[in-house]
Scaffold this active site. Structure first.
Site: not given
Length: 732
Positions: A488, A569, A660, A702
């Site tokens: 991430y 993301s 999203d 999302h």
């Protein structure tokens, strides 16, 4: 690299129109944007593009022979009861529970921990396909009313409803256009504070979640029970700062309303407060006023994060990053706002992840120590250490705690622990962590697996990057194993150990190794670690992830053609940037809801809040950072970059969802069209034979609030694709 094993015919990609007339000027640089038309989700041409891409992707996924086995096995192992920690309000307890395959978890209520539990709110009855989710619940202090927020199809937009707990009657109160909101009751249980945006002008009909307009002019309201939303009290707004967002809570002593103000996703906030006892006629009397609540500005600058832990009258205790990138506990009398004192100093290495008041004069501190949780009980007034609670390597993902209660519930998970809720009585001389509930996954044997943490040198050798490696015990380090590496690296978010049914199935039945690289940009070592992977230093995230990949290969866990990388993301951006920069290093890539167009992110929904993490392309210096790694703008043909070392992009699956409204689908759609054109359709006999595909989920957002079946289907599709591309075989 990975190949489309068993699928002989070459893929026929849909031809997407290129509008070469769209060229933007950024500080003298001409930047073409030929797929600008893909930014309009309502256009028929866009819908046609999405439909054709879905058909192409389905044609490939249908030939991924382990996909059905994955779905069957993941479904079977997911079919086990799961619980959230109970919380107490008034004389009742509340908790969420899922019997296993229910689309959404159900809210239960009981009169005591031993009493019969009754269904209070079942979101599965609110839609046929399970796409209505509860995002927030708040129970009034007298436990007579439940306020709850509902999201449709994964959107950030929510509608707040009200239920009478005694007879489960849903009241007429309906609050619309709420987003990024908390719900906090006043102690008289007459109403609650919440946040919302103005309704669309001119009665514009909107499918909330599909629109791409920027979210601006957040407002903070109070709602009285039994009244229309139009009668709600506007407590605060700031039209001079349209990007600000507001949230608030009422202190446990009932006296103060504390409001947090944020401008973006950065971990900094202002703190205002209002003494509710200063209203002689209460909020009912204030309703006659036309002004905003006269908040006192305790912290009126964005220089650190401040979070109230507790207060005794005007003396407030905070968790803060002020002059403490790993956080500390401080105290101030708000009547003397310039006189702050330190209660628990910043730790040398560990990060103070959270702090909660409990058992009247104590607090529970949760630390991250090399990405492993440590729980401490400290004296609230002096900060002195009273107890350290025993906990294995894993994650504390929730605590149910109140200052006026000595009983604490702690939710725990790890790579090999599906879920445990511990009950801890802080009144005892030596508090013990007793198992209150435990999730058991039939057929899962944790003794088959091993968890190992390594520290990988960064590109320049100056930093050690922690990485967890989970695999079956005693595997041979001969480079033969399929490997899934997740990352991430952004927004100060820490990726800590947690249980995943689908990844457990990969390890058990595909012989895979699963890894998490805790790269810079996250919060694993505090704010300095975060800032070392943000703004001008964003490239550190990609370099760290590439270093982790190279370690897994050099250590013998896997090899390039068997290595799959995955992120969501900001992690989707990570994947997009890494396959551009090192296409030779990976066999497969899974990029979920990624931020792919760094030059136009800020123009849609809440994208402007990313300025603090990435920078603003309208500023020359920050444009120079962004253009170097923006996935959309850096797709290159690797065989032309280094003709002596022929290579191609890994097999790639870009995932997005139609609702999203955090990272809108246009990011993935534009990158998909660009990759297919540059690497495939613009050439005859292109060396790019690995597939470049998109998976566009309908009635999803999302990630939050997805029903169980959608999560299972996505996992089966992603990991079925991965298995096919890496040549992994099923193991019974």
């Amino acid at each position: 690299m990975g190949s489309l094993t068993g699928i002989d015919e070459s893929l026929q990609y849909p031809v997407a129109r290129r509008d070469e007339s769209i060229v933007d000027d950024y500080h003298g640089f001409k930047i073409p944007d030929p797929y600008r038309w893909l930014e309009d989700p309502d256009a028929e041409e866009v819908k046609d593009f999405v439909q054709k891409q879905a058909e192409l992707t389905d044609s490939v996924l249908n030939k991924c022979d382990v996909r059905d086995r994955l779905r069957e096995k993941i479904t079977k192992l997911s079919d086990s009861p799961r619980y959230d920690a109970p919380f107490k309000r008034g004389n009742k307890y509340f908790y969420f529970h899922n019997t296993g395959l229910q689309p959404q978890s159900v809210l239960y209520v009981q009169d005591s921990l031993d009493a019969e539990a009754k269904v209070l709110l079942d979101p599965n009855t609110l839609s046929e396909d399970g796409t209505v989710a509860i995002t927030t619940v708040s129970v009034s202090e007298d436990a007579k009313y439940l306020a709850y927020a509902l999201s449709n199809s994964g959107s950030d937009w929510v509608t707040i409803k009200l239920m009478r707990i005694e007879d489960h009657i849903v009241e007429a109160d309906t609050l619309s256009w709420a987003k990024f909101t908390s719900i906090t009751w006043t102690h008289d249980s007459k109403g609650f504070f919440y946040s919302r945006y103005p309704a669309p002008k001119d009665g514009k009909a909107v499918d909330a979640g599909i629109e791409t307009d920027s979210s601006l002019y957040h407002e903070f309201y109070y709602h009285f029970l039994g009244t229309e939303q139009s009668e709600d009290i506007l407590c605060w707004k700031d039209p001079e700062h349209p990007k600000y967002t507001f949230s608030g809570h009422v202190t446990e002593d009932r006296q103060y309303l504390v409001m947090y103000i944020r401008e973006n996703f950065d971990q900094v906030n202002k703190v205002y407060y209002y003494d509710l006892s200063a209203l002689p006629e209460g909020l009912e009397g204030f309703r006659k006023s036309n002004g905003l609540l006269p908040f006192v500005k305790l912290i009126d600058r964005f220089d650190a994060q401040y979070e109230v832990v507790a207060n005794d009258d005007s003396v407030f205790t905070f968790r803060t990053s002020k002059d403490a990138p790993k956080y500390k506990i401080v105290r101030v009398d708000i009547r003397e706002p310039n006189n702050w004192s330190e209660v628990v100093p910043e730790a040398e290495r560990d990060v103070l992840e959270s702090a909660s008041a409990a058992n009247f004069n104590q607090m529970i501190l949760s630390y991250l120590s090399d990405v492993k949780y440590v729980l401490q009980i400290r004296d609230l007034k002096t900060g002195s250490l009273l107890h350290q609670l025993p906990i294995e390597i894993g994650s504390v993902n929730a605590k149910s705690v109140r200052r006026d209660n000595s009983m604490v519930f702690i939710s725990f998970t790890s790579f090999l622990t599906p879920g445990i809720i511990y009950q801890c009585n802080l009144k005892t001389e030596t508090p013990e962590m007793k198992i209150f509930r435990e999730t058991s996954v039939p057929g899962f044997d944790r003794s088959e697996f091993h968890v190992h943490q390594v520290f990988v040198p960064s590109k320049d050798g100056s930093t050690k990057i922690p990485m967890f490696i989970v695999a079956k015990k005693n595997i041979k380090l001969d480079g033969s194993h399929p490997c899934l590496l997740y990352g991430y690296g952004g927004f100060n978010a820490s990726i800590t150990p947690s249980f995943s049914v689908s990844r457990t199935v990969l390890m058990r039945h595909l012989g895979a190794v699963f890894c998490i690289a805790n790269i810079r940009g996250g919060g694993e070592y505090g704010e300095e670690w975060h800032k070392d992977g943000a703004l001008a230093k964003k490239q550190n995230c990609f370099d760290d992830f590439i270093s982790a990949s190279e370690y897994l290969i050099s250590a013998g866990y896997t090899q390039s053609r068997k290595l799959c990388i995955e992120g969501e993301s900001n992690g989707g951006l990570l994947i997009g940037a890494c396959i551009n920069q090192r296409p030779d290093l990976f066999g497969c890539a899974l990029a979920h809801v990624g931020v792919m167009d760094m030059l136009r992110l800020h123009k849609f929904t809440i994208g402007h809040a990313g300025f603090s993490e990435y920078g603003c392309p309208e500023k020359k210096e920050e444009f120079d950072w962004l253009i170097k790694y923006s996935p959309l703008h850096n797709v290159r043909r690797p065989w032309e970059q280094d003709p002596d070392k022929p290579s191609q992009y890994p097999s790639t699956l870009l995932l997005t969802a139609d609702h999203d409204d955090r990272v809108v689908p246009l990011h993935s759609l534009k990158l998909l069209a660009t990759m297919q054109y540059v690497l495939c359709t613009s050439l005859e006999n292109s060396p790019q034979t690995n597939p470049i595909l998109g998976r566009i989920e309908c009635k999803a957002g999302h990630g939050a609030g997805r029903p169980t079946q959608k999560m299972i289907d996505e996992a089966a599709d992603c990991y079925g694709f991965m298995a096919k591309m890496l040549g992994a075989s099923w193991i019974e």
